[in-house]
Design a protein around this motif. Structure first.
Motif, PDB file in Angstrom:
ATOM      1  N   ARG A 165      -7.502 -37.543 -71.245  1.00  0.00           N
ATOM      2  CA  ARG A 165      -6.912 -36.911 -70.069  1.00  0.00           C
ATOM      3  C   ARG A 165      -7.973 -36.333 -69.159  1.00  0.00           C
ATOM      4  N   MET A 166      -8.960 -35.649 -69.759  1.00  0.00           N
ATOM      5  CA  MET A 166     -10.023 -35.026 -68.979  1.00  0.00           C
ATOM      6  C   MET A 166     -10.863 -36.072 -68.250  1.00  0.00           C
ATOM      7  N   MET A 167     -11.265 -37.142 -68.951  1.00  0.00           N
ATOM      8  CA  MET A 167     -12.118 -38.156 -68.352  1.00  0.00           C
ATOM      9  C   MET A 167     -11.384 -38.926 -67.258  1.00  0.00           C
ATOM     10  N   SER A 168     -10.086 -39.186 -67.434  1.00  0.00           N
ATOM     11  CA  SER A 168      -9.342 -39.902 -66.399  1.00  0.00           C
ATOM     12  C   SER A 168      -9.276 -39.084 -65.113  1.00  0.00           C
ATOM     13  N   GLY A 169      -9.081 -37.770 -65.246  1.00  0.00           N
ATOM     14  CA  GLY A 169      -9.056 -36.907 -64.065  1.00  0.00           C
ATOM     15  C   GLY A 169     -10.405 -36.827 -63.375  1.00  0.00           C
ATOM     16  N   ILE A 170     -11.477 -36.717 -64.164  1.00  0.00           N
ATOM     17  CA  ILE A 170     -12.822 -36.625 -63.585  1.00  0.00           C
ATOM     18  C   ILE A 170     -13.205 -37.917 -62.881  1.00  0.00           C
ATOM     19  N   ILE A 171     -12.908 -39.054 -63.501  1.00  0.00           N
ATOM     20  CA  ILE A 171     -13.238 -40.337 -62.875  1.00  0.00           C
ATOM     21  C   ILE A 171     -12.449 -40.503 -61.574  1.00  0.00           C
ATOM     22  N   ALA A 172     -11.174 -40.102 -61.574  1.00  0.00           N
ATOM     23  CA  ALA A 172     -10.349 -40.238 -60.374  1.00  0.00           C
ATOM     24  C   ALA A 172     -10.874 -39.377 -59.241  1.00  0.00           C
ATOM     25  N   ARG A 173     -11.221 -38.113 -59.542  1.00  0.00           N
ATOM     26  CA  ARG A 173     -11.639 -37.198 -58.478  1.00  0.00           C
ATOM     27  C   ARG A 173     -13.097 -37.384 -58.083  1.00  0.00           C
ATOM     28  N   THR A 205     -14.672 -38.900 -54.602  1.00  0.00           N
ATOM     29  CA  THR A 205     -15.799 -38.198 -53.979  1.00  0.00           C
ATOM     30  C   THR A 205     -16.998 -39.112 -53.742  1.00  0.00           C
ATOM     31  N   LEU A 206     -17.452 -39.832 -54.786  1.00  0.00           N
ATOM     32  CA  LEU A 206     -18.681 -40.623 -54.657  1.00  0.00           C
ATOM     33  C   LEU A 206     -18.437 -41.938 -53.906  1.00  0.00           C
ATOM     34  N   ILE A 207     -17.532 -42.773 -54.425  1.00  0.00           N
ATOM     35  CA  ILE A 207     -17.258 -44.030 -53.727  1.00  0.00           C
ATOM     36  C   ILE A 207     -16.586 -43.757 -52.374  1.00  0.00           C
ATOM     37  N   GLY A 208     -15.624 -42.845 -52.373  1.00  0.00           N
ATOM     38  CA  GLY A 208     -14.946 -42.514 -51.116  1.00  0.00           C
ATOM     39  C   GLY A 208     -15.900 -41.970 -50.077  1.00  0.00           C
ATOM     40  N   GLY A 209     -16.857 -41.132 -50.509  1.00  0.00           N
ATOM     41  CA  GLY A 209     -17.840 -40.588 -49.569  1.00  0.00           C
ATOM     42  C   GLY A 209     -18.741 -41.662 -48.991  1.00  0.00           C
ATOM     43  N   ALA A 210     -19.143 -42.623 -49.837  1.00  0.00           N
ATOM     44  CA  ALA A 210     -20.002 -43.711 -49.362  1.00  0.00           C
ATOM     45  C   ALA A 210     -19.248 -44.607 -48.367  1.00  0.00           C
ATOM     46  N   GLY A 240      -0.979 -37.107 -62.249  1.00  0.00           N
ATOM     47  CA  GLY A 240      -2.056 -36.124 -62.164  1.00  0.00           C
ATOM     48  C   GLY A 240      -3.383 -36.750 -61.797  1.00  0.00           C
ATOM     49  N   SER A 241      -3.665 -37.936 -62.334  1.00  0.00           N
ATOM     50  CA  SER A 241      -4.903 -38.641 -61.965  1.00  0.00           C
ATOM     51  C   SER A 241      -4.894 -38.991 -60.487  1.00  0.00           C
ATOM     52  N   PHE A 242      -3.738 -39.427 -59.985  1.00  0.00           N
ATOM     53  CA  PHE A 242      -3.622 -39.710 -58.549  1.00  0.00           C
ATOM     54  C   PHE A 242      -3.793 -38.429 -57.744  1.00  0.00           C
ATOM     55  N   LEU A 243      -3.254 -37.323 -58.249  1.00  0.00           N
ATOM     56  CA  LEU A 243      -3.413 -36.037 -57.569  1.00  0.00           C
ATOM     57  C   LEU A 243      -4.876 -35.619 -57.548  1.00  0.00           C
ATOM     58  N   PHE A 244      -5.590 -35.852 -58.653  1.00  0.00           N
ATOM     59  CA  PHE A 244      -7.027 -35.581 -58.689  1.00  0.00           C
ATOM     60  C   PHE A 244      -7.750 -36.418 -57.636  1.00  0.00           C
ATOM     61  N   PHE A 245      -7.394 -37.699 -57.566  1.00  0.00           N
ATOM     62  CA  PHE A 245      -7.988 -38.586 -56.569  1.00  0.00           C
ATOM     63  C   PHE A 245      -7.692 -38.084 -55.158  1.00  0.00           C
ATOM     64  N   TYR A 246      -6.464 -37.682 -54.929  1.00  0.00           N
ATOM     65  CA  TYR A 246      -6.039 -37.269 -53.592  1.00  0.00           C
ATOM     66  C   TYR A 246      -6.770 -36.002 -53.149  1.00  0.00           C
TER      67      TYR A 246
END
Length: 510
Positions: free
Chosen positions: A384-392, A397-402, A259-265
């Motif tokens: 669970r919540m924090m792992s999903g937020i950090i991944a997405r 979003t932030l590092i990936g966008g930069a 799920g964390s990977f899915l959030f990241f994706y």
């Protein structure tokens, strides 16, 4: 239950200033690097305050907390309007972001408590996502509308009006002033400090990475090394802490890892939206109001997809079915835009791909939040919540966008080099364009040398624009393949052929 739903969208109103950046930059006259920090700092302040805000939201009586947060929001928002410089403006906006996320938590708690879990958890998750995502896009449009009436200060005034309406609704709907989930206050302060240090380094990478060149500068290497060191320190800290912010035990559950990977994706696929906005404003020279109007198509897609995906989840449709539809919609969004990166395109041509983007968000976001929560005990729900937020949010979003910004510049440079090599005397079309432009400047009274210089500059600008469009097309062609790839994986390995399992979490479906 329905009346309480009217309250917490008002704390999602920070989205109203999304399109004000250019006006604020001009108002304070700061450098682009300083302004990058001023844009990132409120976001990281909000993210850093998430776990503490959740704890505070359970300890203080709901009505008192919401009214206090609303009044503080008005004070901080007004203070940002009268800031003398960009540093004070960033400070007040950060405080406003912190209290706003606390208000969202406090407003959600009564909904979670009043909800009947035997009804179906998917319904509640769908309602939450619909309100959060829908109000976000509505606020963006309203903010641009009021900014075009006067200037960016009008949005600040509207924010105050918004919080004032929130106070009135809270006064009406929250009859009892109780803290329904209050318990012994225990908080992982040491882990929180480590997390803040972690976020500070990521803030530096996001704000400075592109100018320092992500892949070559030693400062970036040092920052990445510190991140790895902090991660090791945190893993050591978890072993000696009873209730850490992110308990690594949560990753023993396969669905949390996947799920964390899915959030990241999904964060990665959604992050390319900044490219579209940049194309509209920098290349097509669209007014911000036109940009906001096109993005209403995302809202329309959400209004279609979230009720549909919620119904599918409620009816125990296979996970793979919803995932495939969501990934296909993201793939269509990128593929359609691949064919739209050319000059002279109208804003209406963006409506269909952005509608597909709204569909993709609506199909993937509720199922992502449910899947990562499946079977996780309430004591690990914060983790669970924090792992999903950090991944997405943090990584995708932030590092990936930069990193995406750096990749665009590098690809643009490569294309410009290739196009410039074709500007020779053998290229008759280029020579004709150069001659016509030179003759135009000669008729304007410029000397031979000046006219030649201006003609060459004009041709160089055309090459820059063409190279940028080619870079955009490259990115969206690659991203369309990235979006469609999970569909083949799901079909080939026959994954997700089951409905959602039991979801029973203590905190919020955020």
């Amino acid at each position: 239950f329905q009346s309480i739903n009217m309250v917490f969208p008002f704390f999602n109103a920070l989205n109203i200033t999304t399109y004000d950046n250019s006006q604020i930059l001009g108002h304070f006259g700061s450098s682009t690097t300083v302004f990058a920090y001023s844009s990132y700092i409120p976001v990281f302040s909000m993210l850093a305050f998430l776990p503490l805000g959740l704890k505070i939201g359970k300890q203080i009586p709901v009505r008192t907390l919401i009214l206090s947060v609303s009044f503080l929001s008005i004070i901080f928002n007004t203070a940002s309007l009268f800031s003398a410089n960009i540093f004070l403006f960033t400070f007040w906006r950060s405080l406003l972001a912190i209290v706003s996320i606390t208000g969202i938590f406090a407003s959600m708690l009564p909904i979670v408590l009043k909800y009947n879990p035997t009804f179906n958890m998917a319904i509640m998750y769908g309602i939450m996502q619909f309100i959060i995502q829908g109000s976000q896009h509505i606020y963006k449009y309203i903010g641009v509308y009021f900014t075009n009436i006067y200037d960016w200060t009008f949005s600040i005034h509207f924010l105050n009006f918004n919080f004032f309406v929130g106070i009135i609704l809270s006064w009406i709907f929250y009859k009892k002033d109780v803290a329904p989930m209050k318990g012994v206050f225990q908080y992982d302060w040491r882990g929180w400090i480590i997390m803040i240090l972690f976020f500070i380094i990521i803030l530096f990478l996001c704000a400075e990475g592109q100018s320092l060149n992500w892949f070559n500068d030693p400062k970036v290497s040092y920052a990445v090394g510190f991140l790895i060191l902090l991660l090791g320190i945190y893993l050591l800290h978890v072993r000696f802490t009873e209730n850490p912010i992110i308990n690594t035990d949560v990753f023993r559950y396969k669905n949390v890892v996947v799920g964390s990977f899915l959030f990241f994706y999904t964060g990665l696929m959604n992050g390319t939206g900044s490219v579209v906005t940049g194309f509209m404003t920098n290349v097509l020279r669209f007014d911000s109001f036109y940009v906001a109007k096109t993005h209403l198509a995302v809202l329309l897609g959400l209004c279609v997809a979230i009720p549909l995906s919620t119904y599918f989840l409620y009816k125990k449709i296979y996970l793979a079915t919803i995932w495939i539809v969501g990934f296909a919609c993201y793939g269509m969004f990128h593929l359609l835009l691949y064919f739209r990166f050319y000059p002279g395109i109208a804003y209406t041509d963006f409506l269909l791909p952005l509608f597909f983007k709204g569909l993709a968000i609506g199909f993937l976001y509720p199922i992502s939040a449910l899947y990562i929560s499946e079977g996780v005990p309430p004591k690990l729900s914060d983790s669970r919540m924090m792992s999903g937020i950090i991944a997405r949010v943090i990584i995708a979003t932030l590092i990936g966008g930069a990193i995406l910004g750096t990749f665009i510049n590098d690809t643009k440079t490569q294309h410009k080099t290739g196009l410039s090599q074709q500007l020779t005397s053998l290229n008759q079309q280029a020579q004709k364009s150069l001659t016509n432009t030179k003759n135009y400047y000669l008729h304007q009274g410029l000397s031979e040398a000046e006219a030649q210089k201006m003609a060459e500059k004009n041709l160089s600008n055309q090459t820059s624009q063409s190279s940028l469009l080619l870079a955009y097309k490259d990115i969206y062609l690659v991203m369309s393949a990235v979006c469609f790839m999970p569909i083949f994986v799901l079909l080939l390995f026959r994954l997700g052929r089951r409905p959602i399992g039991r979801v029973e979490v203590e905190p919020l479906p955020f």
